[in-house]
Design an enzyme around this catalytic site. Structure first.
Site, PDB file in Angstrom:
ATOM      1  N   SER A  67      40.387  35.569  31.304  1.00  0.00           N
ATOM      2  CA  SER A  67      40.242  36.167  32.635  1.00  0.00           C
ATOM      3  C   SER A  67      39.756  35.166  33.683  1.00  0.00           C
ATOM      4  CB  SER A  67      39.302  37.372  32.600  1.00  0.00           C
ATOM      5  OG  SER A  67      37.967  36.970  32.426  1.00  0.00           O
TER       6      SER A  67
ATOM      7  N   LYS B 274      32.701  36.425  35.537  1.00  0.00           N
ATOM      8  CA  LYS B 274      33.519  36.636  36.734  1.00  0.00           C
ATOM      9  C   LYS B 274      32.990  35.775  37.871  1.00  0.00           C
ATOM     10  CE  LYS B 274      35.750  39.799  34.539  1.00  0.00           C
ATOM     11  NZ  LYS B 274      36.962  39.383  33.897  1.00  0.00           N
TER      12      LYS B 274
END
Length: 182
Positions: free
Chosen positions: A44, A87
């Site tokens: 990700s 993230k």
């Protein structure tokens, strides 16, 4: 009756035990309040991070200011209490984040994202515009391929309290990516 050698061995043993207990307490305090290590699973955050990268994440900045835009953070996964996610912070309290035609806009300005692959298209799911509430942040994975990252596009803004650390340094593997994360 104890002789001097027995007394000396007993004292040495007690000193060793004290040293080991002190070291364990210091290690626990450092891991709890100063920094942690993180292991990357998944893609990700590609191309910034690769699967099996190992990172240091600092907790200290969270005690004073919280994360800034652009910081790469480790957070408790909002959709799975047994996982952590890595993230990038895109928006902080008061920011408006919009995704229009695959581009990310922050406060009505296109966001310069030199950390994503070329002209990556940022997909949206249910929403395409968010206002970041106080005490929360908007996060995205650097990999913008459709379905590659569960992030604020999927679960909305996340509480600053769910952030476990701010990463900034890759300590493994020992290759050309070793060092500071941008």
């Amino acid at each position: 009756m104890e002789n001097n050698d027995d007394k000396k061995n007993k004292n040495e043993t007690i000193e060793w035990i004290k040293s080991i207990v002190t070291a364990v307490i210091i290690a626990v305090l450092i891991k709890t309040f100063v920094f942690n290590t993180t292991y990357v699973l998944g893609y990700s955050m590609y191309p910034t991070l690769h699967e099996r990268d190992r990172l240091f994440s600092l907790k200290v900045p969270l005690y004073f200011s919280g994360p800034d835009r652009g910081d790469v953070i480790v957070l408790k996964a909002p959709d799975n209490t047994n996982k952590d996610y890595i993230k990038r912070v895109i928006g902080v309290a008061g920011d408006e984040v919009e995704i229009i035609d695959g581009k990310v806009y922050l406060n009505d300005q296109i966001l310069e994202e030199d950390y994503i692959d070329g002209d990556a298209f940022t997909h949206t799911y249910n929403e395409s515009s968010w206002i970041v509430p106080v005490g929360e942040v908007f996060v995205l994975g650097d990999n913008r391929e459709e379905g590659a990252s569960k992030d604020s596009r999927y679960f909305g803004c996340v509480s600053v309290k769910s952030i476990k650390g701010i990463t900034g340094f890759r300590y493994f593997p020992f290759d050309d990516r070793f060092g500071k994360i941008y």
